[in-house]
Motif scaffolding. Structure first.
Motif, PDB file in Angstrom:
ATOM      1  N   ILE A  36       0.905  -1.501   0.334  1.00 29.80           N
ATOM      2  CA  ILE A  36       0.249  -0.591  -0.235  1.00 29.80           C
ATOM      3  C   ILE A  36       0.653   1.390  -0.201  1.00 29.80           C
ATOM      4  O   ILE A  36       0.612   2.545  -0.718  1.00 29.80           O
ATOM      5  N   LEU A  37       2.243   1.477   0.654  1.00 34.27           N
ATOM      6  CA  LEU A  37       2.619   2.811   0.870  1.00 34.27           C
ATOM      7  C   LEU A  37       3.237   2.674  -0.189  1.00 34.27           C
ATOM      8  O   LEU A  37       3.455   3.578  -0.778  1.00 34.27           O
ATOM      9  N   LEU A  38       3.441   2.226  -0.704  1.00 36.41           N
ATOM     10  CA  LEU A  38       4.528   1.614  -2.873  1.00 36.41           C
ATOM     11  C   LEU A  38       3.395   2.799  -3.779  1.00 36.41           C
ATOM     12  O   LEU A  38       4.498   3.322  -4.263  1.00 36.41           O
ATOM     13  N   VAL A  39       2.319   1.624  -3.220  1.00 32.72           N
ATOM     14  CA  VAL A  39       1.539   2.191  -4.264  1.00 32.72           C
ATOM     15  C   VAL A  39       1.345   3.827  -3.711  1.00 32.72           C
ATOM     16  O   VAL A  39       0.786   4.824  -4.901  1.00 32.72           O
ATOM     17  N   LEU A  40       0.588   3.886  -2.977  1.00 35.74           N
ATOM     18  CA  LEU A  40       0.350   5.204  -2.778  1.00 35.74           C
ATOM     19  C   LEU A  40       1.322   6.512  -2.982  1.00 35.74           C
ATOM     20  O   LEU A  40       1.256   7.568  -3.407  1.00 35.74           O
ATOM     21  N   VAL A  41       3.034   5.938  -2.704  1.00 36.33           N
ATOM     22  CA  VAL A  41       3.926   7.005  -2.252  1.00 36.33           C
ATOM     23  C   VAL A  41       4.270   7.067  -3.893  1.00 36.33           C
ATOM     24  O   VAL A  41       4.442   8.741  -4.863  1.00 36.33           O
ATOM     25  N   PHE A  42       3.751   6.458  -5.211  1.00 37.07           N
ATOM     26  CA  PHE A  42       4.226   6.345  -6.200  1.00 37.07           C
ATOM     27  C   PHE A  42       3.477   7.208  -7.001  1.00 37.07           C
ATOM     28  O   PHE A  42       3.618   8.105  -7.617  1.00 37.07           O
ATOM     29  N   HIS A  43       1.579   7.464  -6.773  1.00 33.03           N
ATOM     30  CA  HIS A  43       0.986   7.859  -6.938  1.00 33.03           C
ATOM     31  C   HIS A  43       0.995   9.343  -6.783  1.00 33.03           C
ATOM     32  O   HIS A  43       0.733  10.308  -6.939  1.00 33.03           O
ATOM     33  N   ILE A  44       1.591   9.897  -5.197  1.00 28.10           N
ATOM     34  CA  ILE A  44       1.836  11.403  -5.001  1.00 28.10           C
ATOM     35  C   ILE A  44       2.651  11.479  -5.656  1.00 28.10           C
ATOM     36  O   ILE A  44       2.910  12.903  -5.983  1.00 28.10           O
ATOM     37  N   HIS A  71       5.784   9.900  -8.598  1.00 28.19           N
ATOM     38  CA  HIS A  71       6.084   8.623  -9.192  1.00 28.19           C
ATOM     39  C   HIS A  71       7.422   9.055  -9.189  1.00 28.19           C
ATOM     40  O   HIS A  71       8.630   8.031  -9.402  1.00 28.19           O
ATOM     41  N   TYR A  72       8.118   9.544  -8.810  1.00 25.93           N
ATOM     42  CA  TYR A  72      10.258  10.215  -8.943  1.00 25.93           C
ATOM     43  C   TYR A  72       9.945   9.816  -7.733  1.00 25.93           C
ATOM     44  O   TYR A  72      11.637   9.382  -7.407  1.00 25.93           O
ATOM     45  N   LEU A  73       9.644   9.805  -6.799  1.00 28.14           N
ATOM     46  CA  LEU A  73       9.665   9.186  -4.991  1.00 28.14           C
ATOM     47  C   LEU A  73      10.816   7.607  -5.059  1.00 28.14           C
ATOM     48  O   LEU A  73      11.531   6.574  -4.400  1.00 28.14           O
ATOM     49  N   VAL A  74       9.714   6.700  -5.868  1.00 28.16           N
ATOM     50  CA  VAL A  74       9.596   5.748  -5.260  1.00 28.16           C
ATOM     51  C   VAL A  74       9.332   4.513  -7.087  1.00 28.16           C
ATOM     52  O   VAL A  74       8.176   4.687  -7.721  1.00 28.16           O
ATOM     53  N   PRO A  75      10.394   5.269  -8.394  1.00 25.02           N
ATOM     54  CA  PRO A  75       9.982   4.273  -9.391  1.00 25.02           C
ATOM     55  C   PRO A  75       9.198   3.962  -9.999  1.00 25.02           C
ATOM     56  O   PRO A  75       8.715   2.804 -11.280  1.00 25.02           O
ATOM     57  N   GLY A  76       9.371   2.833  -9.098  1.00 26.71           N
ATOM     58  CA  GLY A  76       8.626   1.184  -9.294  1.00 26.71           C
ATOM     59  C   GLY A  76       7.666   1.123  -8.451  1.00 26.71           C
ATOM     60  O   GLY A  76       7.076  -0.218  -8.265  1.00 26.71           O
ATOM     61  N   GLY A  77       6.708   1.866  -8.246  1.00 26.68           N
ATOM     62  CA  GLY A  77       5.895   2.181  -6.749  1.00 26.68           C
ATOM     63  C   GLY A  77       5.004   0.773  -6.895  1.00 26.68           C
ATOM     64  O   GLY A  77       4.464   0.213  -6.260  1.00 26.68           O
ATOM     65  N   PHE A  78       4.420   1.093  -8.885  1.00 26.44           N
ATOM     66  CA  PHE A  78       3.419  -0.092  -8.303  1.00 26.44           C
ATOM     67  C   PHE A  78       3.608  -1.110  -8.846  1.00 26.44           C
ATOM     68  O   PHE A  78       2.287  -2.207  -8.387  1.00 26.44           O
ATOM     69  N   VAL A  79       4.941  -1.627  -8.338  1.00 31.29           N
ATOM     70  CA  VAL A  79       4.628  -2.992  -8.104  1.00 31.29           C
ATOM     71  C   VAL A  79       4.001  -3.449  -7.039  1.00 31.29           C
ATOM     72  O   VAL A  79       4.305  -4.640  -6.260  1.00 31.29           O
ATOM     73  N   GLY A  80       3.335  -2.488  -5.998  1.00 28.94           N
ATOM     74  CA  GLY A  80       2.668  -3.022  -4.397  1.00 28.94           C
ATOM     75  C   GLY A  80       1.431  -3.120  -4.965  1.00 28.94           C
ATOM     76  O   GLY A  80       0.620  -4.563  -4.930  1.00 28.94           O
ATOM     77  N   VAL A  81       1.155  -3.374  -6.763  1.00 29.74           N
ATOM     78  CA  VAL A  81      -0.373  -4.027  -6.855  1.00 29.74           C
ATOM     79  C   VAL A  81       0.020  -5.635  -7.041  1.00 29.74           C
ATOM     80  O   VAL A  81      -0.608  -6.561  -6.854  1.00 29.74           O
ATOM     81  N   ASP A  82       1.580  -5.884  -7.548  1.00 35.12           N
ATOM     82  CA  ASP A  82       1.897  -6.952  -8.064  1.00 35.12           C
ATOM     83  C   ASP A  82       1.492  -8.194  -6.497  1.00 35.12           C
ATOM     84  O   ASP A  82       1.372  -9.187  -6.851  1.00 35.12           O
TER      85      ASP A  82
END
Length: 163
Positions: free
Chosen positions: A19-27, A29-40
């Motif tokens: 959840i944290l990865l996805v949230l930070v990615f949406h806030i 996406h430069y902070l966590v470039p691969g944050g959408f991996v949280g969905v995986d």
């Protein structure tokens, strides 16, 4: 193989991280470039839990495809329908007619659990023009529903074949 169903507390930490990865990615996406991996990660956890619970029910001769689908439908569809209707109603006041038509079209694909396929052929998921579509994130719900449609039958088949 004896499948057991018990609460796995450690999965809560993994879910929180996802959840944290996805949230930070949406806030940003430069902070966590691969944050959408949280969905995986969520897909993997869901697949594990659904498989484990379904196999335990199959082993105990208590599994019902009808009950499985009814449980998923009543868990997912009412909330998705309410959000979809509220999104369209809100869109009536915030966007122009062309965007509203696009929202309506993607709402239908979302309700049919195929919006991921629609977006795959319609545009690049990361394209700026698609980013403003409020139904964009429903692609993951469509994938989840497609998984629920196919996987239990395959589990029953494998259990029947003793695979």
């Amino acid at each position: 193989m004896g499948w057991t169903v018990s609460y796995v507390k450690n999965l809560d930490g993994v879910r929180s991280l996802a959840i944290l990865l996805v949230l930070v990615f949406h806030i940003d996406h430069y902070l966590v470039p691969g944050g959408f991996v949280g969905v995986d990660v969520f897909f993997a956890i869901s697949g594990y839990i659904i498989t484990r619970n379904s196999m335990a029910s199959i082993d105990n001769k208590k599994f019902s495809l009808t009950d499985f689908y009814l449980k998923r439908f009543t868990r997912l569809f009412p909330a998705a329908l309410v959000v979809s209707i509220l999104t369209l109603l809100t869109g009536m006041f915030l966007v122009g007619p062309e965007d509203l038509r696009n929202y309506g079209r993607t709402a239908i694909y979302s309700a049919l659990a195929v919006v991921n396929i629609f977006f795959n052929f319609e545009a690049d998921y990361f394209a700026d023009d698609l980013a403003s579509n409020p139904y964009l994130h429903n692609w993951s719900l469509s994938v989840e529903e497609q998984f629920y449609l196919v996987w239990p039958s395959l589990l029953l088949l494998m259990a029947g074949l003793k695979l």
